[in-house]
Design a protein around this motif. Sequence first.
Motif, PDB file in Angstrom:
ATOM      1  N   HIS A 147     -69.583   5.820 -66.771  1.00 35.99           N
ATOM      2  CA  HIS A 147     -68.498   4.843 -66.969  1.00 35.99           C
ATOM      3  C   HIS A 147     -69.062   3.501 -67.447  1.00 35.99           C
ATOM      4  CE1 HIS A 147     -64.967   2.367 -66.247  1.00 35.99           C
ATOM      5  NE2 HIS A 147     -64.277   3.489 -66.155  1.00 35.99           N
ATOM      6  N   PRO A 148     -68.388   2.838 -68.402  1.00 40.22           N
ATOM      7  CA  PRO A 148     -68.879   1.545 -68.891  1.00 40.22           C
ATOM      8  C   PRO A 148     -69.043   0.491 -67.802  1.00 40.22           C
ATOM      9  CG  PRO A 148     -67.195   2.400 -70.367  1.00 40.22           C
ATOM     10  CD  PRO A 148     -67.211   3.305 -69.174  1.00 40.22           C
ATOM     11  N   ALA A 149     -68.280   0.587 -66.709  1.00 45.53           N
ATOM     12  CA  ALA A 149     -68.407  -0.397 -65.637  1.00 45.53           C
ATOM     13  C   ALA A 149     -69.798  -0.383 -65.023  1.00 45.53           C
ATOM     14  CB  ALA A 149     -67.354  -0.122 -64.551  1.00 45.53           C
ATOM     15  N   LEU A 150     -70.481   0.752 -65.078  1.00 48.28           N
ATOM     16  CA  LEU A 150     -71.833   0.834 -64.537  1.00 48.28           C
ATOM     17  C   LEU A 150     -72.821   0.052 -65.402  1.00 48.28           C
ATOM     18  CD1 LEU A 150     -71.773   4.591 -63.540  1.00 48.28           C
ATOM     19  CD2 LEU A 150     -71.748   2.633 -61.982  1.00 48.28           C
ATOM     20  N   VAL A 151     -72.566  -0.006 -66.695  1.00 45.60           N
ATOM     21  CA  VAL A 151     -73.406  -0.821 -67.582  1.00 45.60           C
ATOM     22  C   VAL A 151     -73.229  -2.293 -67.223  1.00 45.60           C
ATOM     23  CG1 VAL A 151     -73.873  -1.477 -69.974  1.00 45.60           C
ATOM     24  CG2 VAL A 151     -73.283   0.900 -69.416  1.00 45.60           C
ATOM     25  N   ASP A 152     -71.973  -2.705 -66.990  1.00 43.98           N
ATOM     26  CA  ASP A 152     -71.714  -4.090 -66.595  1.00 43.98           C
ATOM     27  C   ASP A 152     -72.447  -4.446 -65.305  1.00 43.98           C
ATOM     28  OD1 ASP A 152     -70.009  -4.514 -68.752  1.00 43.98           O
ATOM     29  OD2 ASP A 152     -68.202  -3.982 -67.628  1.00 43.98           O
ATOM     30  N   LEU A 153     -72.498  -3.504 -64.374  1.00 49.93           N
ATOM     31  CA  LEU A 153     -73.037  -3.798 -63.047  1.00 49.93           C
ATOM     32  C   LEU A 153     -74.551  -3.631 -62.961  1.00 49.93           C
ATOM     33  CD1 LEU A 153     -72.223  -4.601 -60.170  1.00 49.93           C
ATOM     34  CD2 LEU A 153     -72.035  -2.170 -59.629  1.00 49.93           C
ATOM     35  N   PHE A 154     -75.089  -2.575 -63.593  1.00 53.69           N
ATOM     36  CA  PHE A 154     -76.510  -2.260 -63.454  1.00 53.69           C
ATOM     37  C   PHE A 154     -77.342  -2.585 -64.693  1.00 53.69           C
ATOM     38  CE2 PHE A 154     -74.522   0.352 -60.201  1.00 53.69           C
ATOM     39  CZ  PHE A 154     -75.392   0.205 -59.121  1.00 53.69           C
ATOM     40  N   GLY A 155     -76.694  -2.883 -65.810  1.00 51.40           N
ATOM     41  CA  GLY A 155     -77.416  -3.219 -67.025  1.00 51.40           C
ATOM     42  C   GLY A 155     -77.460  -2.100 -68.037  1.00 51.40           C
ATOM     43  N   SER A 156     -77.481  -0.849 -67.553  1.00 46.87           N
ATOM     44  CA  SER A 156     -77.467   0.316 -68.431  1.00 46.87           C
ATOM     45  C   SER A 156     -77.139   1.545 -67.595  1.00 46.87           C
ATOM     46  CB  SER A 156     -78.823   0.514 -69.125  1.00 46.87           C
ATOM     47  OG  SER A 156     -79.804   0.953 -68.195  1.00 46.87           O
ATOM     48  N   LEU A 157     -76.738   2.619 -68.278  1.00 49.97           N
ATOM     49  CA  LEU A 157     -76.482   3.864 -67.558  1.00 49.97           C
ATOM     50  C   LEU A 157     -77.770   4.418 -66.961  1.00 49.97           C
ATOM     51  CD1 LEU A 157     -73.908   5.735 -69.848  1.00 49.97           C
ATOM     52  CD2 LEU A 157     -73.463   4.355 -67.808  1.00 49.97           C
ATOM     53  N   ASP A 158     -78.899   4.233 -67.650  1.00 47.73           N
ATOM     54  CA  ASP A 158     -80.176   4.728 -67.127  1.00 47.73           C
ATOM     55  C   ASP A 158     -80.533   4.031 -65.820  1.00 47.73           C
ATOM     56  OD1 ASP A 158     -80.510   6.498 -69.197  1.00 47.73           O
ATOM     57  OD2 ASP A 158     -81.804   5.177 -70.382  1.00 47.73           O
ATOM     58  N   GLU A 159     -80.317   2.728 -65.764  1.00 47.55           N
ATOM     59  CA  GLU A 159     -80.610   1.994 -64.527  1.00 47.55           C
ATOM     60  C   GLU A 159     -79.677   2.416 -63.400  1.00 47.55           C
ATOM     61  OE1 GLU A 159     -81.739  -2.336 -65.062  1.00 47.55           O
ATOM     62  OE2 GLU A 159     -81.033  -1.870 -67.090  1.00 47.55           O
ATOM     63  N   ALA A 160     -78.411   2.692 -63.734  1.00 48.56           N
ATOM     64  CA  ALA A 160     -77.472   3.176 -62.723  1.00 48.56           C
ATOM     65  C   ALA A 160     -77.885   4.558 -62.227  1.00 48.56           C
ATOM     66  CB  ALA A 160     -76.059   3.218 -63.297  1.00 48.56           C
ATOM     67  N   GLU A 161     -78.349   5.412 -63.149  1.00 49.67           N
ATOM     68  CA  GLU A 161     -78.822   6.743 -62.758  1.00 49.67           C
ATOM     69  C   GLU A 161     -79.948   6.632 -61.733  1.00 49.67           C
ATOM     70  OE1 GLU A 161     -78.249  10.091 -63.608  1.00 49.67           O
ATOM     71  OE2 GLU A 161     -76.350   9.462 -64.487  1.00 49.67           O
ATOM     72  N   GLU A 162     -80.903   5.773 -62.027  1.00 45.88           N
ATOM     73  CA  GLU A 162     -82.068   5.629 -61.151  1.00 45.88           C
ATOM     74  C   GLU A 162     -81.681   5.053 -59.795  1.00 45.88           C
ATOM     75  OE1 GLU A 162     -86.438   3.386 -61.101  1.00 45.88           O
ATOM     76  OE2 GLU A 162     -85.231   3.444 -62.938  1.00 45.88           O
ATOM     77  N   PHE A 225     -67.978  -3.412 -77.393  1.00 43.84           N
ATOM     78  CA  PHE A 225     -67.542  -2.174 -76.734  1.00 43.84           C
ATOM     79  C   PHE A 225     -67.291  -2.410 -75.255  1.00 43.84           C
ATOM     80  CE2 PHE A 225     -68.760   1.413 -74.066  1.00 43.84           C
ATOM     81  CZ  PHE A 225     -67.932   2.422 -74.533  1.00 43.84           C
ATOM     82  N   GLN A 226     -68.218  -3.068 -74.588  1.00 46.12           N
ATOM     83  CA  GLN A 226     -68.061  -3.313 -73.144  1.00 46.12           C
ATOM     84  C   GLN A 226     -66.804  -4.151 -72.869  1.00 46.12           C
ATOM     85  OE1 GLN A 226     -70.911  -0.897 -72.086  1.00 46.12           O
ATOM     86  NE2 GLN A 226     -70.038  -2.177 -70.496  1.00 46.12           N
ATOM     87  N   GLU A 227     -66.566  -5.147 -73.699  1.00 46.02           N
ATOM     88  CA  GLU A 227     -65.383  -5.995 -73.509  1.00 46.02           C
ATOM     89  C   GLU A 227     -64.103  -5.208 -73.730  1.00 46.02           C
ATOM     90  OE1 GLU A 227     -62.791  -8.932 -72.669  1.00 46.02           O
ATOM     91  OE2 GLU A 227     -64.940  -8.855 -72.226  1.00 46.02           O
ATOM     92  N   GLU A 228     -64.071  -4.387 -74.783  1.00 41.91           N
ATOM     93  CA  GLU A 228     -62.871  -3.595 -75.043  1.00 41.91           C
ATOM     94  C   GLU A 228     -62.643  -2.573 -73.935  1.00 41.91           C
ATOM     95  OE1 GLU A 228     -59.399  -2.305 -77.034  1.00 41.91           O
ATOM     96  OE2 GLU A 228     -60.610  -4.129 -77.204  1.00 41.91           O
ATOM     97  N   ALA A 229     -63.695  -1.938 -73.455  1.00 41.10           N
ATOM     98  CA  ALA A 229     -63.553  -0.946 -72.388  1.00 41.10           C
ATOM     99  C   ALA A 229     -62.964  -1.570 -71.125  1.00 41.10           C
ATOM    100  CB  ALA A 229     -64.899  -0.299 -72.082  1.00 41.10           C
ATOM    101  N   ARG A 230     -63.297  -2.837 -70.857  1.00 45.97           N
ATOM    102  CA  ARG A 230     -62.759  -3.519 -69.671  1.00 45.97           C
ATOM    103  C   ARG A 230     -61.243  -3.699 -69.746  1.00 45.97           C
ATOM    104  NH1 ARG A 230     -66.767  -7.632 -70.964  1.00 45.97           N
ATOM    105  NH2 ARG A 230     -68.790  -6.868 -70.210  1.00 45.97           N
ATOM    106  N   GLN A 231     -60.702  -3.659 -70.944  1.00 43.70           N
ATOM    107  CA  GLN A 231     -59.265  -3.902 -71.125  1.00 43.70           C
ATOM    108  C   GLN A 231     -58.415  -2.669 -70.841  1.00 43.70           C
ATOM    109  OE1 GLN A 231     -58.845  -7.132 -71.494  1.00 43.70           O
ATOM    110  NE2 GLN A 231     -61.081  -7.163 -71.691  1.00 43.70           N
ATOM    111  N   TRP A 232     -59.048  -1.508 -70.704  1.00 44.15           N
ATOM    112  CA  TRP A 232     -58.299  -0.260 -70.570  1.00 44.15           C
ATOM    113  C   TRP A 232     -58.266   0.237 -69.133  1.00 44.15           C
ATOM    114  CZ3 TRP A 232     -55.547   2.275 -74.341  1.00 44.15           C
ATOM    115  CH2 TRP A 232     -55.677   1.756 -75.632  1.00 44.15           C
ATOM    116  N   VAL A 233     -57.128   0.824 -68.766  1.00 45.04           N
ATOM    117  CA  VAL A 233     -56.956   1.413 -67.436  1.00 45.04           C
ATOM    118  C   VAL A 233     -56.291   2.780 -67.585  1.00 45.04           C
ATOM    119  CG1 VAL A 233     -56.814  -0.780 -66.197  1.00 45.04           C
ATOM    120  CG2 VAL A 233     -54.728   0.237 -67.147  1.00 45.04           C
ATOM    121  N   THR A 234     -56.376   3.549 -66.537  1.00 39.82           N
ATOM    122  CA  THR A 234     -55.708   4.856 -66.497  1.00 39.82           C
ATOM    123  C   THR A 234     -54.255   4.661 -66.096  1.00 39.82           C
ATOM    124  OG1 THR A 234     -57.739   6.013 -65.889  1.00 39.82           O
ATOM    125  CG2 THR A 234     -55.667   7.122 -65.392  1.00 39.82           C
TER     126      THR A 234
END
Length: 278
Positions: A147-162, A225-234
């Motif tokens: 999820h893009p929110a993990l990039v916002d929080l951890f810096g990247s998906l790889d860092e969130a994975e770790e 991309f990160q900014e646009e992704a923040r604008q969307w909800v389910t």
Amino acid sequence: MTEDWSTDFAEFVRAELPTETAERLIGLLRPAIGLSAAEDGEIVVGRLGGAAKLPTGMAWPLRAGGWPMSFVAELDCGKLSGYEVDIALPDTGTLLFFVSAEVSQSQVIHVPPGTTVAELPAPDRAEVYAELPLAASTEPSWPARNHPALVDLFGSLDEAEEAVWDRVLDEDAGETFAEELLMYEGAWDSGPPHQVGGYSDALHTPVEAAAAHDAGTGWYGDPAFQEEARQWVTLLQVAEETRARMIWGDGAYLIWGIRKDHLAARDFSKVYVHIQGH
């Protein structure tokens, strides 16, 4: 539903992850409205399938080429307003969801209260699904590991994975947090995952990422991309449902996303339908 929808998940995460990582993940939690087949005595908040009740004089929704869409769901916004959720739904009226799954086109209609409606028979070539009344409960939802929110929080998906998903909990067994989370999710499994709001299921790509990418903003990590992704909800997720005879193939989910500004303006003309299968 627990008294606090986040309590059980928060306790699980705090027991498995270091304090700082746990609190960061808990901070991403969002309340969703889980939808399930209504049992006797439960409040009915909507339905899957059945006959569509459109405003008098409104034509049946058509996809490009003139073929009719299929009616999937009706939600009672007034009933749903009694449940905590992370999106600003209308307080009144109903929402009608139509889809043409084979070409990923849809139409969502907000019917204001007091509108005269007529039950329309489905046109030829439209799928007709069995009616299934729905009950609701507020449930915790958390982001998929891409999820893009993990990039916002951890810096990247790889860092969130770790930090989170690949975090080893048992050195001898090689057990990771991702494996423990699967067992936790299984314990909560109570049927097809239909829901309003929250994080939708990402079998491949989260709806927020798919919508942002299709808007031409690039991909993960790109600031636009990160900014646009923040604008969307389910808005709504509907899984395959055998009781309503809803089968789209390969265990697919229908997920309707909407921008927050369009939802606030009650503009449902630009919803994004995301269809994912296993």
